[in-house]
Design a protein around this motif. Structure first.
Motif, PDB file in Angstrom:
ATOM      1  N   ASN A  60       0.868  -1.177   0.000  1.00 32.67           N
ATOM      2  CA  ASN A  60       0.000   0.000   0.000  1.00 32.67           C
ATOM      3  C   ASN A  60       0.908   1.231   0.000  1.00 32.67           C
ATOM      4  OD1 ASN A  60       0.741   0.448   2.794  1.00 32.67           O
ATOM      5  ND2 ASN A  60      -0.826  -1.046   3.393  1.00 32.67           N
ATOM      6  N   LEU A  61       0.402   2.377   0.328  1.00 32.02           N
ATOM      7  CA  LEU A  61       1.215   3.595   0.244  1.00 32.02           C
ATOM      8  C   LEU A  61       2.247   3.705   1.360  1.00 32.02           C
ATOM      9  CD1 LEU A  61      -1.514   6.194  -0.805  1.00 32.02           C
ATOM     10  CD2 LEU A  61       0.021   4.849  -2.258  1.00 32.02           C
ATOM     11  N   HIS A  62       2.120   2.841   2.392  1.00 24.79           N
ATOM     12  CA  HIS A  62       3.000   2.969   3.556  1.00 24.79           C
ATOM     13  C   HIS A  62       3.792   1.711   3.883  1.00 24.79           C
ATOM     14  CE1 HIS A  62       1.181   6.848   4.452  1.00 24.79           C
ATOM     15  NE2 HIS A  62      -0.007   6.289   4.299  1.00 24.79           N
ATOM     16  N   PHE A  63       3.390   0.580   3.348  1.00 27.94           N
ATOM     17  CA  PHE A  63       4.002  -0.700   3.748  1.00 27.94           C
ATOM     18  C   PHE A  63       4.066  -1.626   2.545  1.00 27.94           C
ATOM     19  CE2 PHE A  63       3.373  -5.133   5.128  1.00 27.94           C
ATOM     20  CZ  PHE A  63       4.455  -5.292   5.970  1.00 27.94           C
ATOM     21  N   ALA A  64       5.176  -2.356   2.451  1.00 27.82           N
ATOM     22  CA  ALA A  64       5.344  -3.320   1.356  1.00 27.82           C
ATOM     23  C   ALA A  64       5.951  -4.605   1.904  1.00 27.82           C
ATOM     24  CB  ALA A  64       6.252  -2.750   0.259  1.00 27.82           C
ATOM     25  N   TRP A  65       5.590  -5.725   1.278  1.00 28.10           N
ATOM     26  CA  TRP A  65       6.239  -6.976   1.653  1.00 28.10           C
ATOM     27  C   TRP A  65       6.501  -7.841   0.424  1.00 28.10           C
ATOM     28  CZ3 TRP A  65       0.900  -6.979   1.722  1.00 28.10           C
ATOM     29  CH2 TRP A  65       0.243  -8.107   1.258  1.00 28.10           C
ATOM     30  N   GLY A  66       7.523  -8.646   0.537  1.00 30.59           N
ATOM     31  CA  GLY A  66       7.849  -9.659  -0.455  1.00 30.59           C
ATOM     32  C   GLY A  66       8.169 -10.947   0.270  1.00 30.59           C
ATOM     33  N   MET A  67       8.553 -11.975  -0.480  1.00 33.35           N
ATOM     34  CA  MET A  67       8.844 -13.241   0.192  1.00 33.35           C
ATOM     35  C   MET A  67       9.849 -14.068  -0.602  1.00 33.35           C
ATOM     36  SD  MET A  67       5.668 -15.881  -0.544  1.00 33.35           S
ATOM     37  CE  MET A  67       4.447 -14.899   0.302  1.00 33.35           C
ATOM     38  N   THR A  68      10.532 -14.912   0.140  1.00 32.82           N
ATOM     39  CA  THR A  68      11.308 -16.001  -0.436  1.00 32.82           C
ATOM     40  C   THR A  68      10.960 -17.246   0.381  1.00 32.82           C
ATOM     41  OG1 THR A  68      13.270 -15.881   0.992  1.00 32.82           O
ATOM     42  CG2 THR A  68      13.195 -14.367  -0.885  1.00 32.82           C
ATOM     43  N   MET A  69      11.454 -18.386  -0.048  1.00 38.87           N
ATOM     44  CA  MET A  69      11.245 -19.615   0.709  1.00 38.87           C
ATOM     45  C   MET A  69      12.258 -19.701   1.839  1.00 38.87           C
ATOM     46  SD  MET A  69      10.553 -22.160  -2.521  1.00 38.87           S
ATOM     47  CE  MET A  69      10.813 -23.667  -1.596  1.00 38.87           C
ATOM     48  N   PHE A  70      11.769 -19.986   3.045  1.00 34.06           N
ATOM     49  CA  PHE A  70      12.619 -20.185   4.213  1.00 34.06           C
ATOM     50  C   PHE A  70      13.517 -21.404   3.981  1.00 34.06           C
ATOM     51  CE2 PHE A  70      12.239 -21.004   9.122  1.00 34.06           C
ATOM     52  CZ  PHE A  70      13.607 -20.916   9.244  1.00 34.06           C
ATOM     53  N   GLU A  71      12.968 -22.475   3.417  1.00 27.20           N
ATOM     54  CA  GLU A  71      13.651 -23.740   3.134  1.00 27.20           C
ATOM     55  C   GLU A  71      13.888 -24.576   4.387  1.00 27.20           C
ATOM     56  OE1 GLU A  71      13.901 -24.764   0.218  1.00 27.20           O
ATOM     57  OE2 GLU A  71      14.433 -23.200  -1.218  1.00 27.20           O
ATOM     58  N   ASN A  72      13.192 -24.264   5.487  1.00 24.45           N
ATOM     59  CA  ASN A  72      13.283 -25.111   6.668  1.00 24.45           C
ATOM     60  C   ASN A  72      12.652 -26.474   6.369  1.00 24.45           C
ATOM     61  OD1 ASN A  72      10.764 -23.595   6.545  1.00 24.45           O
ATOM     62  ND2 ASN A  72      10.219 -24.632   8.447  1.00 24.45           N
ATOM     63  N   ASP A  73      13.076 -27.469   7.085  1.00 19.46           N
ATOM     64  CA  ASP A  73      12.585 -28.830   6.874  1.00 19.46           C
ATOM     65  C   ASP A  73      11.271 -29.009   7.620  1.00 19.46           C
ATOM     66  OD1 ASP A  73      12.154 -31.482   6.490  1.00 19.46           O
ATOM     67  OD2 ASP A  73      14.036 -32.174   7.370  1.00 19.46           O
ATOM     68  N   ASP A  74      10.140 -28.938   6.894  1.00 24.50           N
ATOM     69  CA  ASP A  74       8.841 -29.129   7.538  1.00 24.50           C
ATOM     70  C   ASP A  74       8.142 -30.395   7.056  1.00 24.50           C
ATOM     71  OD1 ASP A  74       8.079 -28.337   5.018  1.00 24.50           O
ATOM     72  OD2 ASP A  74       7.006 -26.539   5.653  1.00 24.50           O
ATOM     73  N   VAL A  75       8.877 -31.258   6.334  1.00 25.04           N
ATOM     74  CA  VAL A  75       8.368 -32.565   5.917  1.00 25.04           C
ATOM     75  C   VAL A  75       9.426 -33.607   6.235  1.00 25.04           C
ATOM     76  CG1 VAL A  75       7.674 -34.023   3.962  1.00 25.04           C
ATOM     77  CG2 VAL A  75       6.930 -31.640   4.057  1.00 25.04           C
ATOM     78  N   ASP A  76       9.027 -34.646   6.971  1.00 23.97           N
ATOM     79  CA  ASP A  76       9.943 -35.740   7.290  1.00 23.97           C
ATOM     80  C   ASP A  76       9.257 -37.080   7.050  1.00 23.97           C
ATOM     81  OD1 ASP A  76      12.225 -34.229   8.179  1.00 23.97           O
ATOM     82  OD2 ASP A  76      11.096 -33.731   9.976  1.00 23.97           O
ATOM     83  N   PHE A  77      10.075 -38.113   6.946  1.00 26.77           N
ATOM     84  CA  PHE A  77       9.560 -39.454   6.683  1.00 26.77           C
ATOM     85  C   PHE A  77       9.937 -40.385   7.826  1.00 26.77           C
ATOM     86  CE2 PHE A  77      10.092 -37.416   2.569  1.00 26.77           C
ATOM     87  CZ  PHE A  77       8.848 -37.639   2.004  1.00 26.77           C
ATOM     88  N   TYR A  78       8.944 -41.096   8.335  1.00 29.33           N
ATOM     89  CA  TYR A  78       9.141 -42.038   9.429  1.00 29.33           C
ATOM     90  C   TYR A  78       8.964 -43.466   8.930  1.00 29.33           C
ATOM     91  CZ  TYR A  78       9.189 -38.367  12.994  1.00 29.33           C
ATOM     92  OH  TYR A  78       9.527 -37.287  13.770  1.00 29.33           O
TER      93      TYR A  78
END
Length: 815
Positions: A327-345
């Protein structure tokens, strides 16, 4: 006779003109409507104006917020309805209904992931929140989409496939968000590969793969950082899995890579520059999200105006809120954190009852349900979805796994463990005025892991890595399959958001993010699939060197194509190579002189990547096998390992396990260089001066139906020879293979810059165009701009919008 012939000819001409007239009417009706009045029977509460600029971006002027989001849903569907249809079917496992048996494996996979059941759960748990502003705008957006479905003309793809457009639901929006979260994870490719190496070859081989942070690489600084950076634990031996299970994962992912009809999220660059380092004394945000290329492209832009709000956002098809915006006062963007949030048991099955697994101290029944999948032109089929306490069992998909012999492997996924908050948090960001206000909304996002980059008009800059971070015991290494039976590898607790990496107004005057490993915040290095340090290192080095940044100089940096790593690697290994022929000597000189640039007319990248491919193949493929090797080249460890492996001449990887002789590093370097030159001479001719990068580095934006000839000539966009390359800032990435053609698979899905000295004049560029409608003039009108690294304005000032208008469309309230 002549009379009859003339009459027949006249009749034929009349019929031909009739057919052409019908075709012209059909095509005209299929075009998006960019001007005129549309009276809605049940839509906006007040007349709403939509001004389309010369790139087809809608600028919506509404009397209230709900009307603005209704209008957004309407125009979004007008331009991207088929894209919405593909994404919701993909996430719910219903592609076979329209594309046939070729997509059956994709459907089985997503039925198993159970995104539909999770969306149902989220909606049930949030039933009391239906009157909150987020749900009101989400429902208004969905209503706008459905109004277009009932009152507008469905895209030509629906006619080609012989399907009807079905009403959209809020559940569909959540499903598409779930697909986005799934596509962020590299675990399906990397974890089976690392486990395969561990079990077949042991620690001597595994330690030379850069599965996590390497001590020589630069870490991303954090405000809450610690001075020590302990290495991640060495993977302990796990129960032996059947090799066909691990090979099954490789074969499954190879099939999915070929058949996916939608782009995969891959990485991204973003940086923030504080006022003390800009020429105007105002903060600047730069963001280029890295996503697989497809047609239509991923992002859809819109400018929403209502009350005091003037907001410009980038939206995913079928998602009611912007994932990027300002907006006129605030901006955001993003990238991937790449943290491991999927695991296999690896679960322990009960020999006496295959429907039970061991859980700490008892046999536990597996959950089970049956799914029916409809297949176009064939009989229905069913699959059985089972799950343990860790998650769904993922190694039961035939023909890739033998369900009678395999060991049950459960997929643990943070995304399905908590109520869904990403979309409501993104909606909240559109209202934020200052960077500090963003934190409370970002703390609610549990998955997927994201780096949210923020700046405001007061000159503040801030970054938060968002996503729930689990705590496990010190012995656990999540880069391999974990023990599901004992409970020793289970999560013990969740860290508070205060432990997530962040920076706020650092003394350096900048914050950079390029999917690299953040420094220790007091909980050790967070495990993940962090990308090579190349891009982060290049961005940080360039930002440090200037204190007079402008939007124009940031635009130059966003298109930068210089590798910060490859010239250093070549300086170490070229002395070990002895060129033999005249062409080898010329190529050798070109690599010696190469500064890492990947311009369209450069020759050195063409030589380097052919050499690099052969070096990887000769060193690694004999141990990994073709399928695991192919996946290795596409994931983070495949981009990080070789520069470090080259420093270890004694690594066992240099020896070919399939030959009786013992090969070494220097032999492979010499052999790879000679093979590269032979390949290039056969492919591009004997004259190295003709080996320009743009001849082999090619970008095509493929439509889902464009996979089938002759629709590729009509629906696909490209090919274009392009600058850029692998892990440079202009990260036009590709898969290295035996062809010598580097078909670009993913890269910047937009190149966006917001300069708070002129927030209404942000700039960006999409890879193809705003519209997914093949008959629209905005289907591919940005494609050449994109390849050239150019940009156009993200207009927010009404006077400038009207100057560049292409049409004005009114959504009228029915009398």
């Amino acid at each position: 006779m002549k009379k009859w012939f003339k009459r027949l000819l006249l009749l034929f001409l009349i019929l031909l003109l009739g057919v052409l007239a019908i075709a012209a009417i059909y095509l005209y009706n299929k075009k998006p409507q960019l001007s005129g009045d549309i009276v809605l029977h049940d839509g906006v509460t007040a007349d709403t104006e939509i001004v389309f600029d010369r790139y087809g971006v809608p600028h919506i002027y509404a009397q209230n917020e709900n009307d603005a989001y209704f209008a957004l849903g309407y125009v979004h569907a007008q331009d991207r309805l088929f894209q919405m249809e593909v994404l919701r079917r993909l996430a719910s496992g219903r592609l076979s209904e329209i594309f046939g048996k070729d997509l059956l494996t994709v459907d089985k996979m997503f039925r198993t992931l159970s995104l539909s059941q999770h969306a149902d759960k989220v909606l049930a748990e949030s039933s009391s929140e239906q009157n909150t502003p987020y749900f009101q705008v989400a429902n208004a957006y969905v209503k706008g989409v459905n109004t277009y479905i009932t009152q507008g003309n469905v895209p030509v793809e629906f006619d080609l496939l012989g399907i009807e457009a079905q009403p959209f639901t809020l559940k569909d929006c959540l499903l598409i968000g779930g697909y986005m979260a799934f596509s962020f994870s590299e675990s399906f490719k990397q974890d089976p590969l690392v486990t395969y190496i561990q079990q077949k070859y042991g620690e001597a081989y595994l330690k030379d793969l850069v599965t996590s942070w390497h001590g020589d690489d630069k870490l991303v600084p954090v405000n809450n950082g610690q001075t020590n950076n302990p290495t991640l634990p060495v993977a302990p031996p796990q129960a032996q899995l059947l090799q066909q299970d691990l090979q099954g994962f490789a074969a499954l992912m190879e099939h999915l890579d070929r058949q996916f009809p939608a782009p995969i999220f891959q990485g991204s660059n973003a940086w923030l520059i504080a006022p003390n380092k800009t020429q105007t004394g105002k903060a600047i945000l730069s963001n280029d999200t890295h996503i697989g290329f497809a047609q239509p492209c991923v992002w859809y832009e819109a400018n929403l105006n209502y009350g005091n709000q003037n907001f410009y956002g980038s939206f995913l098809a079928g998602v009611p809120v912007a994932m990027l915006g300002h907006n006129l006062h605030f901006a955001w963007g993003m990238t991937m954190f790449e943290n491991d949030d999927v695991d296999f048991y690896v679960e322990k099955p009960n020999p006496a009852n295959p429907e039970q697994v061991w859980e700490r101290d008892h046999w536990q029944d597996l959950g089970k349900r049956t799914e029916t999948i409809h297949i176009k032109g064939q009989a229905d089929t069913t699959i059985s979805v089972r799950w343990s306490s860790h998650g769904v069992l993922v190694n039961s998909l035939s023909p890739y796994f033998d369900s009678q012999k395999n060991t049950p492997i459960a997929m643990w996924w943070v995304y399905t463990l908590f109520p869904q908050a990403p979309l409501s948090s993104m909606y909240a960001l559109s209202k934020v005025q200052r960077v500090e206000e963003a934190r409370e909304h970002l703390a609610k996002i549990h998955a997927p892991g994201l780096n949210i980059m923020t700046a405001d008009s007061d000159g503040n800059i801030g970054w938060w890595a968002v996503g729930k971070i689990p705590r496990r015991d010190a012995h656990v290494n999540t880069s391999v399959f974990l023990d599901g039976a004992s409970g020793k590898d289970d999560v013990t607790e969740w860290y508070d958001f205060d432990k997530n990496p962040y920076q706020f107004n650092p003394a350096s005057g900048y914050i950079a993010s390029a999917n690299s490993q953040p420094a220790n915040t007091g909980i050790g290095l967070i495990p993940g699939y962090y990308q090579a340090v190349d891009r982060y290192q290049r961005i940080a080095t360039q930002l440090e060197q200037k204190n007079d940044w402008t939007a124009a100089s940031v635009r130059q940096l966003i298109n930068d194509d210089v590798s910060s790593v490859y010239p250093t690697v070549l300086a170490q290994i070229l002395p070990l190579i002895k060129p033999q022929t005249t062409n080898e000597q010329q190529a050798y000189q070109l690599l010696q002189q190469w500064k890492g640039e990947h311009t369209a007319t450069s020759i050195a990248p063409t030589i380097f990547y052919r050499f690099w491919w052969h070096l990887h193949r000769l060193a690694l493929q004999d141990e990994m096998g073709k399928q695991h090797f192919a996946h290795f080249l596409t994931v983070a460890i495949g981009k990080k390992t070789m520069p470090h492996l080259l420093k270890n001449p004694d690594s066992p990887w240099w020896d070919n396990v399939q030959t009786p002789s013992k090969e070494n590093r220097d032999e492979l370097l010499q052999q790879s260089f000679a093979l590269a030159l032979t390949d290039l001479e056969q492919q591009l001719g004997k004259d190295p001066n003709q080996w320009q990068w743009e001849k082999v580095h090619l970008l095509t934006h493929e439509h889902p139906i464009g996979k089938v000839k002759p629709f590729d000539k009509w629906l696909n966009v490209g090919p274009f020879g392009a600058a850029g390359g692998r892990e440079v800032i202009n990260n036009l990435d590709f898969i290295m293979d035996s062809t010598g053609i580097y078909r670009i698979k993913g890269g910047p899905a937009l190149r966006r810059i917001v300069d708070f000295s002129e927030p209404t004049q942000a700039t960006s560029c999409l890879p193809t165009g705003q519209s997914g409608n093949p008959f629209s003039s905005h289907y591919s009108d940005q494609a050449l701009l994109y390849v050239k690294g150019a940009s156009r304005s993200e207009l927010m000032d009404r006077a400038k919008v009207l100057e560049q208008q292409e049409g004005v469309l009114w959504l009228r309230k029915s009398k």
